[in-house]
Scaffold this motif. Structure first.
Motif, PDB file in Angstrom:
ATOM      1  N   VAL A 359       0.800  -1.169  -0.025  1.00  0.00           N
ATOM      2  CA  VAL A 359       0.124   0.059   0.123  1.00  0.00           C
ATOM      3  C   VAL A 359       0.799   1.263  -0.025  1.00  0.00           C
ATOM      4  CG1 VAL A 359      -1.931   1.059   1.039  1.00  0.00           C
ATOM      5  CG2 VAL A 359      -1.736  -1.310   1.641  1.00  0.00           C
ATOM      6  N   THR A 360       0.999   1.813  -1.217  1.00  0.00           N
ATOM      7  CA  THR A 360       1.950   3.003  -1.257  1.00  0.00           C
ATOM      8  C   THR A 360       1.478   4.096  -2.244  1.00  0.00           C
ATOM      9  OG1 THR A 360       4.197   3.695  -1.341  1.00  0.00           O
ATOM     10  CG2 THR A 360       3.497   2.004  -2.924  1.00  0.00           C
ATOM     11  N   GLY A 361       2.071   4.886  -2.426  1.00  0.00           N
ATOM     12  CA  GLY A 361       1.741   5.837  -3.782  1.00  0.00           C
ATOM     13  C   GLY A 361       0.569   6.705  -3.373  1.00  0.00           C
ATOM     14  N   ILE A 362       0.447   7.189  -2.200  1.00  0.00           N
ATOM     15  CA  ILE A 362      -0.755   8.111  -1.732  1.00  0.00           C
ATOM     16  C   ILE A 362      -0.528   9.473  -2.185  1.00  0.00           C
ATOM     17  CG2 ILE A 362       0.155   8.542   0.577  1.00  0.00           C
ATOM     18  CD1 ILE A 362      -2.740   8.089   1.351  1.00  0.00           C
ATOM     19  N   GLY A 363       0.733   9.685  -2.588  1.00  0.00           N
ATOM     20  CA  GLY A 363       1.188  11.199  -3.156  1.00  0.00           C
ATOM     21  C   GLY A 363       0.854  12.227  -2.006  1.00  0.00           C
ATOM     22  N   GLY A 364       0.316  13.305  -2.632  1.00  0.00           N
ATOM     23  CA  GLY A 364      -0.026  14.539  -1.726  1.00  0.00           C
ATOM     24  C   GLY A 364      -1.066  14.448  -0.594  1.00  0.00           C
ATOM     25  N   LYS A 365      -1.665  13.363  -0.827  1.00  0.00           N
ATOM     26  CA  LYS A 365      -2.885  13.037   0.172  1.00  0.00           C
ATOM     27  C   LYS A 365      -2.635  12.498   1.620  1.00  0.00           C
ATOM     28  CE  LYS A 365      -4.893  10.291  -2.653  1.00  0.00           C
ATOM     29  NZ  LYS A 365      -3.878  10.117  -3.990  1.00  0.00           N
ATOM     30  N   GLY A 366      -1.100  12.030   1.543  1.00  0.00           N
ATOM     31  CA  GLY A 366      -0.683  11.332   2.864  1.00  0.00           C
ATOM     32  C   GLY A 366      -1.113  11.889   4.299  1.00  0.00           C
ATOM     33  N   MET A 367      -0.860  13.059   4.576  1.00  0.00           N
ATOM     34  CA  MET A 367      -0.929  13.761   5.832  1.00  0.00           C
ATOM     35  C   MET A 367      -2.459  13.909   6.149  1.00  0.00           C
ATOM     36  SD  MET A 367       0.875  14.710   8.361  1.00  0.00           S
ATOM     37  CE  MET A 367       2.406  14.752   7.917  1.00  0.00           C
ATOM     38  N   THR A 368      -3.363  14.386   5.139  1.00  0.00           N
ATOM     39  CA  THR A 368      -4.591  14.271   5.211  1.00  0.00           C
ATOM     40  C   THR A 368      -5.323  13.014   5.248  1.00  0.00           C
ATOM     41  OG1 THR A 368      -4.551  16.689   4.433  1.00  0.00           O
ATOM     42  CG2 THR A 368      -6.690  15.645   4.438  1.00  0.00           C
ATOM     43  N   GLY A 369      -5.071  12.161   4.397  1.00  0.00           N
ATOM     44  CA  GLY A 369      -5.909  10.948   4.080  1.00  0.00           C
ATOM     45  C   GLY A 369      -5.488   9.763   4.706  1.00  0.00           C
ATOM     46  N   SER A 370      -4.212   9.671   5.091  1.00  0.00           N
ATOM     47  CA  SER A 370      -3.783   8.299   5.542  1.00  0.00           C
ATOM     48  C   SER A 370      -4.531   7.669   6.775  1.00  0.00           C
ATOM     49  CB  SER A 370      -2.288   8.446   5.983  1.00  0.00           C
ATOM     50  OG  SER A 370      -1.576   8.577   4.792  1.00  0.00           O
ATOM     51  N   ALA A 371      -4.736   8.345   7.690  1.00  0.00           N
ATOM     52  CA  ALA A 371      -5.314   8.164   8.967  1.00  0.00           C
ATOM     53  C   ALA A 371      -6.901   7.473   8.850  1.00  0.00           C
ATOM     54  CB  ALA A 371      -5.687   9.295   9.807  1.00  0.00           C
TER      55      ALA A 371
END
Length: 387
Positions: A359-371
């Protein structure tokens, strides 16, 4: 020491850490393995803005779940979360139209936003230039964090609630067994787990080079900078400006977006370098300003180079000065981050031998979308949707 777990997460950045967080909360025995002494990648090289407002409907839902998770953890343990909101500032009539349309979409999605007049923006944001602002759209529920501190504090909190964390351990072998998975690190430690989730692009490349080469992952290089502390100056929330309105996915759902985009100059410098202008005040009083986007395939990321392009930095600074008259634009720090994302999908996911999940390649969504995303993904991987 017992190195047997229900789940091992490889990659101690925000995406991997929140997968571990949700698994621990489900009562699973979990380990997190990070190749560096502390995270060095995109998680610590970003603005630290948690802004579901910039995402399309699918990821806004994940982002809103993330907001609730950040705030819940902050009540129990300080991870630097500050609920100060975010504002998008329009510089012309087209951007005002997009703000009005997004505000209408937000109402139908029950996501709180508030349209502000130019005067309200000027009253609320010291130094904002009168000849730039035409209107604003404020999101009071959004938060910001100090990314380089947040992830370390989050790790400390997770250790307190039962997560085993192994820093400075590189996984060299990941072998599916008849039941479960066995891992070996470069320090010759062996681990076993019922399931493994790989959330780090570098580890993915080492462990599964063929799949990595076949993937549609690309890397974006983003340049950012940080001013010296601003004397007696307070920026009351994160600020996103006209170029962000023209770039972020949430605005693509606005009825007039396509027609407005066709009028843009395809040869402009902001297009060439993928620039949009953001401002965020850090906890030391400095202002973080950026950013840009240059792209290369993940397999050929060296094409992006190791240096900062000062033409890009100078362009960002000149554009920023058209928007805010800050007490100082003296820069104390400059850096770039590398973010992997997919060409065709919103995140890279691949399951190998049933129990190994990349599971990788979340791009610029990481800080907002990961949780929020990790919560749903843990439920799916462990079949906990109806538990």
């Amino acid at each position: 020491m017992n190195h047997s777990y229900d789940l091992i997460v490889i990659g101690g950045g925000v995406l991997g850490t929140f997968h571990a967080y949700h698994a621990v909360n489900k009562g699973l025995k979990v380990a997190l393995i990070e190749k560096d002494i502390q995270p060095q990648g995109a998680t610590v090289r970003n603005f630290g803005q948690v802004v579901p407002s910039g995402m399309n409907t699918k990821w806004q839902n994940f982002g809103r779940e993330s907001l609730a998770i950040y705030k819940d953890i902050q009540k129990k343990f300080d991870i630097t979360v500050r609920e100060e909101g975010s504002i998008y500032i329009a510089s012309n009539g087209e951007e005002v139209q997009l703000l009005e349309e997004l505000n209408s979409i937000n109402k139908s999605n029950s996501y709180t936003s508030e349209l502000l007049t130019a005067k309200q923006c000027l009253d609320n944001y010291p130094g904002l230039k009168k000849d730039y602002v035409k209107a604003g759209l404020f999101f009071p529920e959004e938060v910001k964090v100090e990314p380089r501190k947040m992830i370390l504090k989050l790790h400390k909190y997770l250790r307190n609630i039962g997560l085993d964390i192994y820093m400075g351990e590189t996984v060299m072998d990941c072998d599916a067994l008849r039941s479960g998975v066995q891992l070996t690190t470069t320090k010759n430690k062996q681990f076993s787990a019922k399931k493994v989730i790989i959330c780090n692009g570098s580890d993915f490349k080492i462990l599964y080079p063929d799949y990595f080469e076949e993937s549609d992952l690309v890397v974006s290089k983003l340049q950012m900078m940080q001013t010296r502390s601003q004397a007696n100056y307070n920026l009351p929330s994160s600020v996103l400006t006209g170029l962000s309105i023209r770039r972020y996915e949430s605005f693509t759902e606005c009825p007039s977006f396509s027609s407005i985009k066709t009028k843009e100059n395809p040869n402009s410098l902001e297009k060439k370098w993928g620039v949009h202008i953001l401002f965020k005040q850090a906890d030391d009083g400095s202002i973080i300003i950026g950013d840009s986007h240059e792209y290369a395939s993940a397999a050929r990321m060296e094409h992006l180079g190791f240096d900062l392009n000062m033409d890009i930095d100078n362009f960002i600074l000149n554009e920023a000065k058209k928007i805010f008259d800050l007490p100082t634009y003296e820069i104390q720090n400059r850096w770039f981050g590398m973010y992997s994302q997919c060409k065709e999908t919103d995140i890279y996911q691949k399951t190998i031998d049933e129990d190994i999940h990349i599971v990788t390649g979340i791009g610029g969504k990481g800080m907002t979308g990961s949780a929020g995303f990790a919560k749903k993904n843990i439920q799916s991987i462990f079949n906990l949707e109806h538990a």
